[in-house]
Design an enzyme around this catalytic site. Structure first.
Site, PDB file in Angstrom:
ATOM      1  N   GLU A 128     -12.281  -9.986  -4.625  1.00 37.32           N
ATOM      2  CA  GLU A 128     -11.604  -8.728  -4.986  1.00 37.32           C
ATOM      3  C   GLU A 128     -12.627  -7.666  -5.379  1.00 37.32           C
ATOM      4  O   GLU A 128     -12.459  -6.486  -5.068  1.00 37.32           O
ATOM      5  CB  GLU A 128     -10.644  -8.977  -6.170  1.00 37.32           C
ATOM      6  CG  GLU A 128      -9.354  -9.688  -5.798  1.00 37.32           C
ATOM      7  CD  GLU A 128      -8.363  -8.756  -5.109  1.00 37.32           C
ATOM      8  OE1 GLU A 128      -8.682  -8.276  -3.996  1.00 37.32           O
ATOM      9  OE2 GLU A 128      -7.279  -8.541  -5.665  1.00 37.32           O
ATOM     10  N   THR A 181      -6.055   2.789  -4.502  1.00 35.92           N
ATOM     11  CA  THR A 181      -5.999   2.127  -5.816  1.00 35.92           C
ATOM     12  C   THR A 181      -6.682   3.006  -6.865  1.00 35.92           C
ATOM     13  O   THR A 181      -6.217   3.119  -7.991  1.00 35.92           O
ATOM     14  CB  THR A 181      -6.685   0.751  -5.745  1.00 35.92           C
ATOM     15  OG1 THR A 181      -6.039   0.003  -4.709  1.00 35.92           O
ATOM     16  CG2 THR A 181      -6.548  -0.014  -7.051  1.00 35.92           C
TER      17      THR A 181
END
Lengths: 309, 309
Positions: A128, A181
């Site tokens: 991630e 994001t």
């Protein structure tokens, strides 16, 4: 094991009240990945389909995870990897997480299953970071553990697997708009009212109680986010219309999946899920924005092995 | 029923991470109250022992609740009430709540059990307002429902009864210092960091999961309050010493009961509870501050009828 094909699920993080703490795994949407053990050391990606992702081993979340795991385990073999994305990156359904979690799970199988699920989450969190710049656990933990998960703590990392009520169904719509994001983080306030925080943690408590008790009314009452949704929904066109349509047609609740733009609704049973699916479709079909819409069980198993030898 | 004697328990509100949302009931400390049906309408208090409380029917939390309930139910009788306080007001153990909850429960018995527990909580909250100026639910709900409770929502009021792990024990110390609820509220910030709120609601989720799973380690890990305790502990002399002594000697966790000054510790089993009791005693005995210290089971039944006819 020399060869492995697996399914790594899409995931819904936050789940309304549980911002940065809760997530669950989707049953029918996700990535397929293959792992072939090679005599030559090192990792290579031999095929990526369904999305335009980097073949650079250190830049791709999946290969970066596999490389790190082979190194740490001093593996005497390499891995050739294929990734078939079953859904779009940037959807808010944990696309990089599915790849990173699948990579951690797959590499572990080839290594002889030497790591625990918690360790796999840590490796996947490295993926991630490669993909998104931060070590977020909610999506990768949901993919690896399956079902609902609570990230009780990051330091030390503690993941609690929560029960999945049998009749719980997901309906999700992914409007084809981009929500970065970074932007979704930037709209959030750094400080919030204590009284709002109290409301939110009471709802977290209610949602988790509802999962343990299989109490759909309590789940419904608790699927409320007064902290994050009011800010982030502005980034998602027609969010309120979708949410209202879902709830009016019988959804237990609806909210933003991860940082969006996917909007999820949870429902009790197939009949309600079908009604909610139709209602969401009606609410979006004339917006002029392309979208995908699906209904799924909650995936309680996590990553699934499809073939191996 | 013409006569009733009951026990209404002391309660621990907040329970570290669950500020304004969680509470539990104590088994061995509380008030005893008697209720006698009288032909003459109206409410009167015939005796109060153990504390210096008002005999004015509208100013005393217990009699105010009974009066309201008899009025709303159009009762054709009155009630003569006695209150025997088993512990001090101002302790942070829900003293007014025990009286108000006991009053609601007792009046309901004389009225023929016409109200649900949720309705009793609402009546008792009126008593809290009479005593403290605001309609707080956590203590009265814990007293009426017993065990652990979650106040999921105030509007509408929704109380969730949570399971009580069998081996859970309470050790509590009440230093004889005054902490005014008003002051304990005033020291709190109105705004908090979003990242702290996330930590806190993850702990609420962990604590509630721990109760359902009977997972003492998870309960222990989750009994953390990073929001309220850092401010309120300054009002409680030697708080850190007590907490450290409790945890060092095996407590699952320790924190402030309600708005203090009572400090509670939760333990697994009698042996650990005894060790924690001794350690807390050692930590306080030379402070020069008088205190009471007790160990108790968690009360899972709520208010108990001792005699009736």
């Amino acid at each position: 094991m020399n060869y492995l094909k697996l399914f790594s699920p899409a995931t819904v993080a936050n789940v309304s009240c549980g911002f940065d703490s809760l997530g669950f795994a989707v049953d029918t949407v996700g990535d397929e990945m293959t792992f072939i053990k090679t005599a030559e050391k090192g990792v290579k990606i031999t095929a990526i389909t369904g999305a335009n992702l980097s073949y650079n081993v250190d830049e791709n979340a999946a290969s970066a995870v596999v490389k790190k795991m082979l190194n740490e385990a001093n593996a005497d073999f390499g891995v050739a990897l294929t990734i078939s994305k079953g859904y779009s990156p940037g959807s808010g359904l944990g696309s990089s997480a599915a790849s990173a979690a699948g990579a951690a799970f797959g590499a572990n199988q080839l290594l002889g299953n030497i790591y625990s699920n918690l360790e796999l989450v840590k490796f996947a969190m490295f993926g991630e970071e490669v993909a998104c710049g931060s070590q977020i656990a909610d999506n990768v933990a949901a993919a690896i553990y399956g079902g609902f998960v609570l990230i009780r703590s990051y330091e030390p990392l503690e993941i609690i697997k929560l029960p999945v009520p049998k009749e719980l169904k997901l309906v999700a719509i992914h409007p084809q708009v981009e929500v970065k994001t970074k932007d979704a983080r930037a709209v959030l306030p750094s400080k919030i009212d204590l009284k709002d925080a109290i409301t939110q943690w009471a709802n977290v408590g209610g949602l988790i109680s509802g999962l343990y008790r299989e109490d759909y009314q309590l789940i419904s009452n608790s699927l409320v986010d007064i902290i994050v949704e009011p800010y982030r929904k502005k980034l998602i066109p027609h969010f309120d219309e979708v949410k209202n349509a879902a709830i009016k047609s019988g959804a237990l609740g609806a909210g933003i999946s991860g940082s969006g733009p996917t909007i999820f609704a949870l429902c009790k049973g197939d009949e309600d899920a079908n009604k909610v699916h139709s209602a969401i479709n009606e609410s979006y079909k004339n917006t002029g924005i392309a979208y995908t819409l699906f209904t799924s069980k909650i995936n309680d198993k996590g990553i699934k092995i499809l073939e191996s030898n």
